[in-house]
Write a protein that holds these residues in place. Structure first.
Motif, PDB file in Angstrom:
ATOM      1  N   PRO A 130       2.297  25.033  18.999  1.00  0.00           N
ATOM      2  CA  PRO A 130       1.442  24.241  19.888  1.00  0.00           C
ATOM      3  C   PRO A 130       1.356  24.811  21.297  1.00  0.00           C
TER       4      PRO A 130
ATOM      5  N   TYR B 288       3.720  17.987  20.383  1.00  0.00           N
ATOM      6  CA  TYR B 288       2.511  18.626  20.887  1.00  0.00           C
ATOM      7  C   TYR B 288       2.843  19.334  22.189  1.00  0.00           C
TER       8      TYR B 288
ATOM      9  N   TRP C 195      -2.799  20.074  21.179  1.00  0.00           N
ATOM     10  CA  TRP C 195      -2.508  20.775  19.929  1.00  0.00           C
ATOM     11  C   TRP C 195      -1.076  20.486  19.511  1.00  0.00           C
TER      12      TRP C 195
ATOM     13  N   TYR D 287      -5.489  19.345  16.101  1.00  0.00           N
ATOM     14  CA  TYR D 287      -5.969  18.811  17.377  1.00  0.00           C
ATOM     15  C   TYR D 287      -5.829  17.297  17.334  1.00  0.00           C
TER      16      TYR D 287
ATOM     17  N   TYR E  25     -12.079  22.781  16.130  1.00  0.00           N
ATOM     18  CA  TYR E  25     -11.292  21.669  16.651  1.00  0.00           C
ATOM     19  C   TYR E  25     -11.080  20.562  15.612  1.00  0.00           C
TER      20      TYR E  25
ATOM     21  N   PRO F 135      -3.237  28.154  20.255  1.00  0.00           N
ATOM     22  CA  PRO F 135      -4.644  28.112  20.683  1.00  0.00           C
ATOM     23  C   PRO F 135      -4.916  29.017  21.874  1.00  0.00           C
TER      24      PRO F 135
ATOM     25  N   TYR G 283      -0.932  20.876  11.175  1.00  0.00           N
ATOM     26  CA  TYR G 283      -1.123  21.415  12.525  1.00  0.00           C
ATOM     27  C   TYR G 283      -2.578  21.222  12.895  1.00  0.00           C
TER      28      TYR G 283
END
Length: 373
Positions: free
Chosen positions: A162, A40, A86, A108, A141, A166, A106
């Protein structure tokens, strides 16, 4: 119950207080899966999550009428906060048809080595987490995407997903909002905390626009000006100390990535009524002057990426929205490796240290921290 890795608990009232704790592997209920986090990212965006961990009016009320914050994704009320991150994870145990041990997703996750998710709407592309406290939170999310189903995933870009995905999406959505709103009448866009990854996504996205567009001016600390200018993301890069050298008569807009009140006040005071929009995106400068006193110029407005995403999905449809994102992302991935070097950290102690480093502003803006639990 048996020991199951580690997690990091954060004090909801004092985000500088974070403790490494042992995880506990409770038996899964029907409909749940256990995943191990493979990697992450730790970015300034995560500090924004911590700052707005408690209810801050971002998500609206839950089913009990209580306002919600980022802590509500992975911790019940009254428990220490679990910071959302993430990343990628692999299923290690499943009590769900359609999700198998070894599947990779992939999405949250909590800042931990392992997590339990409640699966709804499982399909070839992934699933939605339907843990009760999450069902009233933004869907963006709660979606977990199977790696093999990501049309714009390339193995060479794995570590950048990651770190940038986002944040690039947020920058792209801000650029889209500017274009959609006629740039608010601005001839130049000042982007504060210009070395941040969201800002880089915004600058890159504006630069891709065909035809006339506003000039982009990256605002950063004096020590970062030369290296940031070399990246070629912005039309110009200047130091915060040099804001007053800009022509105050130029119609301008401000996008504030870090929530630094002193910078915001300087821009508002300098441009006054020629500042056509002032948009705040993040709060990584969590301990800086909040600048709550009235400011000259426009009222500041917050930008909320999930809301903008939902608007564009409604405007264009989900497939067209995804295609536009994929095209923009792959274009950005062609330049991302020269902008950011991946800094891998391994293990629980390194994970805790990475959080404290980011919180204290001790990280290199050109590094992308990837934690491998």
């Amino acid at each position: 119950m048996s020991r199951a890795g580690w997690a990091i608990d954060i004090d909801r009232d004092d985000i500088t207080r974070a403790d490494l704790v042992e995880g506990v592997a409770a038996p899964l209920a029907p409909g749940q899966v256990r995943v191990h986090l493979d990697s992450y990212a730790m970015t300034a965006n995560n500090i924004t999550y911590a700052v707005f961990g408690k209810p801050a009016g971002l998500f609206g009320p839950d089913k009990n009428g209580r306002d919600q914050g980022y802590w509500d994704f992975f911790a019940e009320r009254g428990e220490p906060g679990r910071l959302p991150v993430w990343g990628f994870a692999t299923v290690t145990e499943s009590a769900v048809d359609g999700v198998a041990v070894g599947d990779r997703y992939y999405g949250y996750y909590p800042m931990a080595s392992d997590a339990v998710l409640t699966v709804g709407k499982a399909g070839p592309g992934g699933f939605t987490d339907v843990t009760p406290r999450r069902t009233t939170l933004p869907p963006i999310y709660n979606n977990y995407q199977r790696i093999e189903a990501l049309a714009d995933y390339r193995a060479a870009d794995h570590n950048y997903w990651p770190v940038f995905r986002p944040l690039f999406l947020t920058g792209w959505l801000i650029a889209d909002q500017f274009e959609d709103d006629g740039d608010y009448g601005a001839e130049q866009i000042l982007i504060a905390s210009a070395s941040s990854k969201t800002a880089i996504g915004l600058g890159f996205s504006i630069a891709q626009r065909a035809g006339h567009r506003p000039e982009t001016i990256g605002l950063t600390s004096k020590a970062n000006v030369a290296s940031l200018a070399e990246q070629g993301i912005y039309d110009r890069v200047i130091a915060y100390d040099d804001i007053m050298t800009l022509n105050p008569g130029t119609p301008s807009a401000l996008v504030d990535m870090a929530g630094n009140g002193a910078v915001t006040r300087a821009v508002h005071s300098h441009f006054g009524h020629n500042l056509k929009a002032s948009i705040i995106v993040g709060k990584s400068h969590w301990d800086a002057d909040a600048g709550e006193a009235p400011l000259p110029g426009p009222e500041r407005q917050g930008f909320f990426a999930p809301g903008r995403s939902q608007k564009r999905i409604a405007d264009w449809g989900g497939a067209a929205f995804g295609q536009k994102i994929a095209e923009a992302w792959l274009g950005f991935m062609d330049v991302a490796p020269r902008l950011t070097a991946i800094d891998k950290r391994q293990g629980s102690e390194a994970a805790l240290a990475a959080y404290h480093d980011m919180l204290a502003g001790r990280t290199d803006p050109k590094a992308g921290i990837v934690v491998e639990p």
